[in-house]
Write an enzyme that holds these catalytic residues in place. Structure first.
Site, PDB file in Angstrom:
ATOM      1  CB  SER A  65      -0.822  -0.172   1.270  1.00  0.00           C
ATOM      2  OG  SER A  65      -1.334   1.060   1.377  1.00  0.00           O
ATOM      3  CE1 TYR A  69      -4.716  -1.723   4.816  1.00  0.00           C
ATOM      4  CE2 TYR A  69      -3.414   0.043   4.671  1.00  0.00           C
ATOM      5  CZ  TYR A  69      -4.183  -0.940   4.097  1.00  0.00           C
ATOM      6  OH  TYR A  69      -4.346  -1.092   2.802  1.00  0.00           O
TER       7      TYR A  69
HETATM    8  N1  LIG Z   1      -8.774  -0.117  -1.822  1.00  0.00           N
HETATM    9  C1  LIG Z   1      -7.714   0.513  -1.565  1.00  0.00           C
HETATM   10  O1  LIG Z   1      -7.699   1.893  -1.440  1.00  0.00           O
HETATM   11  C2  LIG Z   1      -6.410   0.052  -1.016  1.00  0.00           C
HETATM   12  C3  LIG Z   1      -5.175   0.942  -1.111  1.00  0.00           C
HETATM   13  C4  LIG Z   1      -4.074   0.316  -0.776  1.00  0.00           C
HETATM   14  C5  LIG Z   1      -3.845  -1.058  -0.604  1.00  0.00           C
HETATM   15  N2  LIG Z   1      -4.914  -1.821  -0.594  1.00  0.00           N
HETATM   16  C6  LIG Z   1      -4.785  -3.215  -0.234  1.00  0.00           C
HETATM   17  O2  LIG Z   1      -5.355  -3.982  -1.488  1.00  0.00           O
HETATM   18  C7  LIG Z   1      -5.759  -5.287  -1.016  1.00  0.00           C
HETATM   19  C8  LIG Z   1      -7.381  -5.481  -1.405  1.00  0.00           C
HETATM   20  O3  LIG Z   1      -7.868  -4.659  -0.654  1.00  0.00           O
HETATM   21  P1  LIG Z   1      -9.536  -3.973  -1.470  1.00  0.00           P
HETATM   22  O4  LIG Z   1      -9.560  -2.557  -1.427  1.00  0.00           O
HETATM   23  O5  LIG Z   1      -9.708  -4.934  -2.514  1.00  0.00           O
HETATM   24  O6  LIG Z   1     -10.369  -4.610  -0.358  1.00  0.00           O
HETATM   25  P2  LIG Z   1     -11.898  -5.455  -0.309  1.00  0.00           P
HETATM   26  O7  LIG Z   1     -12.164  -5.391   1.029  1.00  0.00           O
HETATM   27  O8  LIG Z   1     -12.809  -5.132  -1.495  1.00  0.00           O
HETATM   28  O9  LIG Z   1     -11.195  -6.937  -0.623  1.00  0.00           O
HETATM   29  C9  LIG Z   1     -10.434  -7.648   0.171  1.00  0.00           C
HETATM   30  C10 LIG Z   1     -10.813  -9.050   0.174  1.00  0.00           C
HETATM   31  O10 LIG Z   1     -10.001  -9.785   1.158  1.00  0.00           O
HETATM   32  C11 LIG Z   1     -10.596 -10.749   1.869  1.00  0.00           C
HETATM   33  N3  LIG Z   1     -10.348 -11.286   2.779  1.00  0.00           N
HETATM   34  C12 LIG Z   1     -10.185 -10.447   4.157  1.00  0.00           C
HETATM   35  N4  LIG Z   1      -9.434 -11.116   5.116  1.00  0.00           N
HETATM   36  C13 LIG Z   1      -9.126 -12.387   4.291  1.00  0.00           C
HETATM   37  C14 LIG Z   1      -8.549 -13.515   5.142  1.00  0.00           C
HETATM   38  N5  LIG Z   1      -7.985 -13.383   6.328  1.00  0.00           N
HETATM   39  N6  LIG Z   1      -8.265 -14.457   4.442  1.00  0.00           N
HETATM   40  C15 LIG Z   1      -8.694 -14.495   3.128  1.00  0.00           C
HETATM   41  N7  LIG Z   1      -9.392 -13.625   2.494  1.00  0.00           N
HETATM   42  C16 LIG Z   1      -9.428 -12.337   3.271  1.00  0.00           C
HETATM   43  C17 LIG Z   1     -12.021 -10.293   1.894  1.00  0.00           C
HETATM   44  O11 LIG Z   1     -13.167 -11.392   2.075  1.00  0.00           O
HETATM   45  C18 LIG Z   1     -12.165  -9.422   0.469  1.00  0.00           C
HETATM   46  O12 LIG Z   1     -12.889 -10.340  -0.465  1.00  0.00           O
HETATM   47  C19 LIG Z   1      -5.740  -5.209   0.365  1.00  0.00           C
HETATM   48  O13 LIG Z   1      -4.539  -6.033   0.803  1.00  0.00           O
HETATM   49  C20 LIG Z   1      -5.650  -3.755   0.708  1.00  0.00           C
HETATM   50  O14 LIG Z   1      -4.805  -3.625   1.894  1.00  0.00           O
HETATM   51  C21 LIG Z   1      -6.068  -1.180  -0.920  1.00  0.00           C
END
Ligand SMILES: NC(=O)c1ccc[n+]([C@@H]2O[C@H](COP(=O)([O-])OP(=O)(O)OC[C@H]3O[C@@H](n4cnc5c(N)ncnc54)[C@H](O)[C@@H]3O)[C@@H](O)[C@H]2O)c1
Length: 256
Positions: free
Chosen positions: A147, A160
């Site tokens: 991230s 986080y």
């Molecule tokens: N959306 C953003 O702005 C953003 C920014 C930087 C980084 N990220 C990172 O991107 C990645 C995806 O995030 P997103 O925004 O798509 O979120 P999201 O909530 O849409 O998707 C996350 C997915 O991870 C799954 N998950 C959570 N805990 C889990 C576990 N213990 N085992 C298996 N699956 C699990 C959830 O069920 C969900 O389907 C994450 O690592 C997040 O930290 C997101």
């Protein structure tokens, strides 16, 4: 960078964790559109929906319901991938969670442990089971989802931020351990993307969306597929000399 071909991942097998929604679901769909057979892994049963979307578009995918914090469940999900598709070429370790804001002294211990478990230990456990399968197959590519919070601090988000900083250290270490044996390991550092994780925060504080647009010099937040594209590029043969990197995909957020 040359344009990708629609059959870029033909004959290859890609595993994506956290693929029920957001960036992971977008990555799973893109891998399939470009010819990969896809192993969708998520703790949420709605990962089946990602598989149905891929199959109805003519692609091949399987679902394993697994918690990335559970070593045995991760091992079974990787084994399921090998049973179904015979090999493992690409892995996008993307599962993640967000938590309510608490400053360090006030953060509940449970929230700290959960953040570190899912987003740091989870990535470690995934690589622990993916790397041996890739070595058996002659190589592969792993992308770990960090991230912008892997590069700078964010008040209220100690677990986080610490987990994502840890992902970069883990990525670099694994990269130098396995690069000479054909497993290329990198991380991506996304800025804000329009996913469930972000929509839930915006629903509570609608004025935050304008603020998020302003914080990204590009003038907007990302669509999940724009982040997934970077992960796919790192898994493609076109990133053949990229190893141990933290690719920033953030519309200029951390540059500002
Ligand atoms: N959306 C953003 O702005 C953003 C920014 C930087 C980084 N990220 C990172 O991107 C990645 C995806 O995030 P997103 O925004 O798509 O979120 P999201 O909530 O849409 O998707 C996350 C997915 O991870 C799954 N998950 C959570 N805990 C889990 C576990 N213990 N085992 C298996 N699956 C699990 C959830 O069920 C969900 O389907 C994450 O690592 C997040 O930290 C997101």
């Amino acid at each position: 960078m040359s344009a990708h071909s629609t059959s870029e991942f033909e004959g290859r097998v890609a595993l994506v964790t956290g693929a029920a929604s957001g960036i992971g679901a977008a990555a799973a769909r893109l891998f399939a559109e470009r010819g990969a057979r896809v192993s969708v892994i998520d703790i949420d049963a709605s990962g089946e929906g990602t598989v149905e979307t891929i199959r109805s578009a003519g692609g091949e995918a399987i679902f394993s319901r697994a918690d990335v914090v559970d070593d045995g469940a991760v091992e079974r999900a990787v084994a399921h991938t090998l049973e179904a598709f015979g090999r493992l070429d690409c892995a996008f370790n993307n599962a993640g969670i967000s938590g309510p804001p608490h400053s360090v002294a006030d953060m509940p211990l449970e929230q700290w442990h959960q953040g570190i478990d899912v987003m740091l230990t989870g990535v470690f456990l995934c690589m622990r089971h993916e790397i041996p399968r890739m070595l058996e197959g002659g190589g592969g590519s792993i992308v770990n989802c960090a991230s912008g919070a892997a590069l700078i601090g964010f008040p209220g988000q100690a677990a986080y931020v610490a987990s994502k900083h840890g992902v970069l250290g883990l990525t670099k270490t694994a990269a130098v351990e396995y690069g000479s044996r054909g497993v290329l390991i990198n991380a991506i550092c996304p800025g804000t993307a329009r996913t469930a994780m972000v929509e839930s925060v915006i629903a509570e504080t609608p004025e935050l969306l304008e603020e998020l647009h302003r914080l990204h010099p590009i003038g907007r937040i990302a669509e999940p597929a724009e982040i997934a594209e970077a992960a796919l590029w790192l898994c493609s043969g076109r990133a053949s000399f990229v190893m141990g990197s933290a690719l920033v995909v953030d519309g200029g957020y951390v540059a500002q």
